[in-house]
Design an enzyme around this catalytic site. Structure first.
Site, PDB file in Angstrom:
ATOM      1  N   SER A  12       0.842  -1.196   0.000  1.00 25.00           N
ATOM      2  CA  SER A  12       0.000   0.000   0.000  1.00 25.00           C
ATOM      3  C   SER A  12       0.876   1.246   0.000  1.00 25.00           C
ATOM      4  O   SER A  12       2.069   1.195   0.318  1.00 25.00           O
ATOM      5  CB  SER A  12      -0.919  -0.005   1.227  1.00 25.00           C
ATOM      6  OG  SER A  12      -0.170  -0.194   2.423  1.00 25.00           O
ATOM      7  N   GLU A  14       0.961   5.627   0.905  1.00 25.64           N
ATOM      8  CA  GLU A  14       0.339   6.700   1.683  1.00 25.64           C
ATOM      9  C   GLU A  14       0.594   8.067   1.059  1.00 25.64           C
ATOM     10  O   GLU A  14       1.695   8.370   0.607  1.00 25.64           O
ATOM     11  CB  GLU A  14       0.899   6.683   3.109  1.00 25.64           C
ATOM     12  CG  GLU A  14       0.253   7.719   4.022  1.00 25.64           C
ATOM     13  CD  GLU A  14       0.582   7.474   5.467  1.00 25.64           C
ATOM     14  OE1 GLU A  14       0.246   6.369   5.967  1.00 25.64           O
ATOM     15  OE2 GLU A  14       1.190   8.350   6.101  1.00 25.64           O
ATOM     16  N   THR A  45      -3.493  10.839   4.863  1.00 20.96           N
ATOM     17  CA  THR A  45      -3.314  11.322   6.229  1.00 20.96           C
ATOM     18  C   THR A  45      -4.335  12.401   6.598  1.00 20.96           C
ATOM     19  O   THR A  45      -5.041  12.948   5.744  1.00 20.96           O
ATOM     20  CB  THR A  45      -1.890  11.865   6.446  1.00 20.96           C
ATOM     21  OG1 THR A  45      -1.692  13.012   5.597  1.00 20.96           O
ATOM     22  CG2 THR A  45      -0.846  10.816   6.111  1.00 20.96           C
ATOM     23  N   TYR A  46      -4.341  12.698   7.878  1.00 18.73           N
ATOM     24  CA  TYR A  46      -5.347  13.578   8.497  1.00 18.73           C
ATOM     25  C   TYR A  46      -4.567  14.491   9.427  1.00 18.73           C
ATOM     26  O   TYR A  46      -3.876  14.013  10.328  1.00 18.73           O
ATOM     27  CB  TYR A  46      -6.282  12.663   9.273  1.00 18.73           C
ATOM     28  CG  TYR A  46      -7.557  13.222   9.839  1.00 18.73           C
ATOM     29  CD1 TYR A  46      -8.638  13.492   9.014  1.00 18.73           C
ATOM     30  CD2 TYR A  46      -7.715  13.378  11.209  1.00 18.73           C
ATOM     31  CE1 TYR A  46      -9.845  13.918   9.547  1.00 18.73           C
ATOM     32  CE2 TYR A  46      -8.920  13.801  11.756  1.00 18.73           C
ATOM     33  CZ  TYR A  46      -9.982  14.076  10.915  1.00 18.73           C
ATOM     34  OH  TYR A  46     -11.182  14.478  11.445  1.00 18.73           O
ATOM     35  N   ALA A  48      -3.173  17.375  12.217  1.00 21.89           N
ATOM     36  CA  ALA A  48      -3.316  17.471  13.678  1.00 21.89           C
ATOM     37  C   ALA A  48      -4.673  18.048  14.034  1.00 21.89           C
ATOM     38  O   ALA A  48      -5.090  19.080  13.515  1.00 21.89           O
ATOM     39  CB  ALA A  48      -2.200  18.346  14.246  1.00 21.89           C
ATOM     40  N   HIS A  74      -7.080   8.350   7.103  1.00 21.87           N
ATOM     41  CA  HIS A  74      -6.684   8.379   8.501  1.00 21.87           C
ATOM     42  C   HIS A  74      -7.786   9.091   9.279  1.00 21.87           C
ATOM     43  O   HIS A  74      -8.417  10.024   8.770  1.00 21.87           O
ATOM     44  CB  HIS A  74      -5.385   9.155   8.677  1.00 21.87           C
ATOM     45  CG  HIS A  74      -4.178   8.430   8.183  1.00 21.87           C
ATOM     46  ND1 HIS A  74      -2.923   8.635   8.713  1.00 21.87           N
ATOM     47  CD2 HIS A  74      -4.018   7.502   7.214  1.00 21.87           C
ATOM     48  CE1 HIS A  74      -2.041   7.871   8.088  1.00 21.87           C
ATOM     49  NE2 HIS A  74      -2.689   7.174   7.169  1.00 21.87           N
ATOM     50  N   ARG A 104      -4.573   8.041  17.414  1.00 23.81           N
ATOM     51  CA  ARG A 104      -4.824   9.068  18.429  1.00 23.81           C
ATOM     52  C   ARG A 104      -4.625  10.448  17.818  1.00 23.81           C
ATOM     53  O   ARG A 104      -5.437  11.335  17.987  1.00 23.81           O
ATOM     54  CB  ARG A 104      -3.874   8.896  19.616  1.00 23.81           C
ATOM     55  CG  ARG A 104      -4.197   9.848  20.761  1.00 23.81           C
ATOM     56  CD  ARG A 104      -3.075   9.978  21.759  1.00 23.81           C
ATOM     57  NE  ARG A 104      -1.953  10.711  21.192  1.00 23.81           N
ATOM     58  CZ  ARG A 104      -0.939  11.181  21.906  1.00 23.81           C
ATOM     59  NH1 ARG A 104      -0.895  10.972  23.205  1.00 23.81           N
ATOM     60  NH2 ARG A 104       0.045  11.827  21.316  1.00 23.81           N
ATOM     61  N   GLY A 105      -3.522  10.636  17.111  1.00 21.07           N
ATOM     62  CA  GLY A 105      -3.219  11.914  16.488  1.00 21.07           C
ATOM     63  C   GLY A 105      -2.548  12.879  17.445  1.00 21.07           C
ATOM     64  O   GLY A 105      -2.321  12.565  18.627  1.00 21.07           O
ATOM     65  N   ASP A 106      -2.225  14.055  16.945  1.00 25.77           N
ATOM     66  CA  ASP A 106      -1.556  15.098  17.721  1.00 25.77           C
ATOM     67  C   ASP A 106      -2.463  16.305  17.847  1.00 25.77           C
ATOM     68  O   ASP A 106      -3.232  16.620  16.937  1.00 25.77           O
ATOM     69  CB  ASP A 106      -0.255  15.533  17.028  1.00 25.77           C
ATOM     70  CG  ASP A 106       0.714  14.375  16.872  1.00 25.77           C
ATOM     71  OD1 ASP A 106       0.921  13.649  17.857  1.00 25.77           O
ATOM     72  OD2 ASP A 106       1.251  14.207  15.765  1.00 25.77           O
ATOM     73  N   LYS A 163      -5.099  -1.602  21.630  1.00 27.18           N
ATOM     74  CA  LYS A 163      -5.710  -1.235  20.344  1.00 27.18           C
ATOM     75  C   LYS A 163      -6.171  -2.478  19.589  1.00 27.18           C
ATOM     76  O   LYS A 163      -7.235  -2.477  18.969  1.00 27.18           O
ATOM     77  CB  LYS A 163      -4.701  -0.456  19.497  1.00 27.18           C
ATOM     78  CG  LYS A 163      -4.398   0.926  20.026  1.00 27.18           C
ATOM     79  CD  LYS A 163      -3.566   1.760  19.065  1.00 27.18           C
ATOM     80  CE  LYS A 163      -2.119   1.382  19.023  1.00 27.18           C
ATOM     81  NZ  LYS A 163      -1.296   2.329  18.256  1.00 27.18           N
ATOM     82  N   GLN A 210      15.212  16.849   5.297  1.00 26.61           N
ATOM     83  CA  GLN A 210      13.806  16.584   5.582  1.00 26.61           C
ATOM     84  C   GLN A 210      13.642  15.321   6.423  1.00 26.61           C
ATOM     85  O   GLN A 210      12.882  15.297   7.395  1.00 26.61           O
ATOM     86  CB  GLN A 210      13.044  16.444   4.264  1.00 26.61           C
ATOM     87  CG  GLN A 210      11.551  16.237   4.399  1.00 26.61           C
ATOM     88  CD  GLN A 210      10.905  15.961   3.047  1.00 26.61           C
ATOM     89  OE1 GLN A 210      11.222  14.980   2.379  1.00 26.61           O
ATOM     90  NE2 GLN A 210      10.017  16.858   2.633  1.00 26.61           N
ATOM     91  N   PHE A 214      11.924  14.956  10.190  1.00 28.76           N
ATOM     92  CA  PHE A 214      10.804  14.039  10.454  1.00 28.76           C
ATOM     93  C   PHE A 214      11.166  13.045  11.552  1.00 28.76           C
ATOM     94  O   PHE A 214      10.376  12.772  12.458  1.00 28.76           O
ATOM     95  CB  PHE A 214      10.452  13.259   9.188  1.00 28.76           C
ATOM     96  CG  PHE A 214       9.747  14.048   8.133  1.00 28.76           C
ATOM     97  CD1 PHE A 214       9.157  15.273   8.407  1.00 28.76           C
ATOM     98  CD2 PHE A 214       9.656  13.559   6.834  1.00 28.76           C
ATOM     99  CE1 PHE A 214       8.505  15.996   7.431  1.00 28.76           C
ATOM    100  CE2 PHE A 214       9.003  14.278   5.841  1.00 28.76           C
ATOM    101  CZ  PHE A 214       8.436  15.497   6.144  1.00 28.76           C
ATOM    102  N   HIS A 264       4.228  -0.899   3.462  1.00 29.57           N
ATOM    103  CA  HIS A 264       3.408   0.310   3.331  1.00 29.57           C
ATOM    104  C   HIS A 264       4.368   1.478   3.112  1.00 29.57           C
ATOM    105  O   HIS A 264       5.159   1.810   3.994  1.00 29.57           O
ATOM    106  CB  HIS A 264       2.585   0.532   4.602  1.00 29.57           C
ATOM    107  CG  HIS A 264       1.727   1.761   4.575  1.00 29.57           C
ATOM    108  ND1 HIS A 264       0.528   1.825   3.910  1.00 29.57           N
ATOM    109  CD2 HIS A 264       1.908   3.001   5.146  1.00 29.57           C
ATOM    110  CE1 HIS A 264      -0.015   3.029   4.074  1.00 29.57           C
ATOM    111  NE2 HIS A 264       0.811   3.755   4.802  1.00 29.57           N
TER     112      HIS A 264
END
Length: 286
Positions: A12, A14, A45-46, A48, A74, A104-106, A163, A210, A214, A264
């Site tokens: 997959s 992303e 992705t989604y 923060a 996401h 959960r996310g930020d 989870k 970069q 990250f 992925h």
């Protein structure tokens, strides 16, 4: 690693939602190039606190409706409410989305205080199951080198198991460059009777500055020998890309040979590096 060999290999890619028309066209071209490999799905992705929610939906619908590939948005819960998450789930159901990456996310930058009604990913997974039953195939995140905010490696493993027990179907790891970290994580999971597919997340190396930024932010380790080689190339981007391709190809070979249930790729909305690694591996489309 015994349990992982039993799973079908899933490949997959992303993407992140584009911020401009130019970015959307760049993403479209990358998607079209990677679509020739016939991946199992594309994830999106989604931001923060859900800051890219609309763009995530637009990107997902274009992938699933126009390109006719399975899309996996996401969905993060931090700073949100059950009602808001319920609305998003219903929106995805109406659009025949059946695959979600639950995180959960930020918290958005600068925001402090209320973490929302669903504070952890296991609570989000449980809520999705309560609201939608088995409609969604749910992916969760795994951290072979430990989540940067976890108090200990053991606590992180316990959080991951929660989870899984809440209803996750599969997991995608944070990227890493040390295959032994992945093997150790999977072995620890097996000792806790956690045997769902744990798919390695792969980050192609194309830009050292970069990548270092990250990695420092997400807790992914860049082994010292890789850092030193990349630093030694300075601004020689062609050498950085060639070395990165060699390193990541070798990592993928090791993981697949050891029984990893697929790969992925974190594409950064580009196709060239991922295509090169795929071809080096001799993988077949679909």
């Amino acid at each position: 690693m015994k349990s992982q060999r039993a799973h079908e290999k899933v490949f997959s890619f992303e993407f992140f939602p584009p911020k401009s028309d130019e970015g959307a066209e760049k993403l479209r071209k990358a998607r079209e190039a990677l679509a020739t490999l016939k991946p199992k799905f594309f994830s999106v992705t989604y931001g923060a606190g859900g800051s890219t929610q609309t763009r995530t939906l637009d990107t997902v619908l274009e992938i699933q409706r126009d390109a006719r590939f399975e899309a996996a948005p996401h969905l993060s819960c931090i700073g949100s409410t059950r009602e808001h998450v319920r609305e998003i789930l219903e929106l995805y159901r109406r659009n025949d989305i059946r695959h979600i990456v639950a995180l959960r996310g930020d918290m958005p930058s600068g925001m402090r205080g209320d973490p929302g009604e669903l504070r952890y990913a296991n609570e989000l997974v449980a809520f999705i199951r309560e609201e939608t039953g088995d409609h969604f195939f749910i992916e969760v995140a795994a951290y072979p080198e430990m989540h940067p905010q976890a108090p200990s490696y053991q606590k992180d493993l316990e959080n991951f198991k929660r989870k899984v027990e809440a209803g996750a179907d599969s997991a995608i790891t944070q990227y890493f460059y040390n295959a032994e970290a992945y093997y150790h994580f999977v072995d620890c999971c097996e000792k806790m009777d956690v045997t769902l597919p744990i798919v390695p997340g792969i980050m192609p190396i194309t830009n050292y500055t970069q990548l270092a930024r990250f990695s420092d932010a997400c807790g992914a380790d860049i082994p010292r020998w890789i850092r030193k080689r990349l630093e030694g190339y300075g601004e020689d981007m062609a050498s950085i890309r060639a070395f990165g391709e060699e390193v990541v190809t070798r990592l993928c070979e090791q993981l697949l040979d050891a029984g990893a249930p697929g790969l992925h790729f974190y594409t950064m909305n580009q196709s060239k590096a991922t295509l090169a690694i795929w071809n080096n591996l001799g993988l077949k489309a679909g």
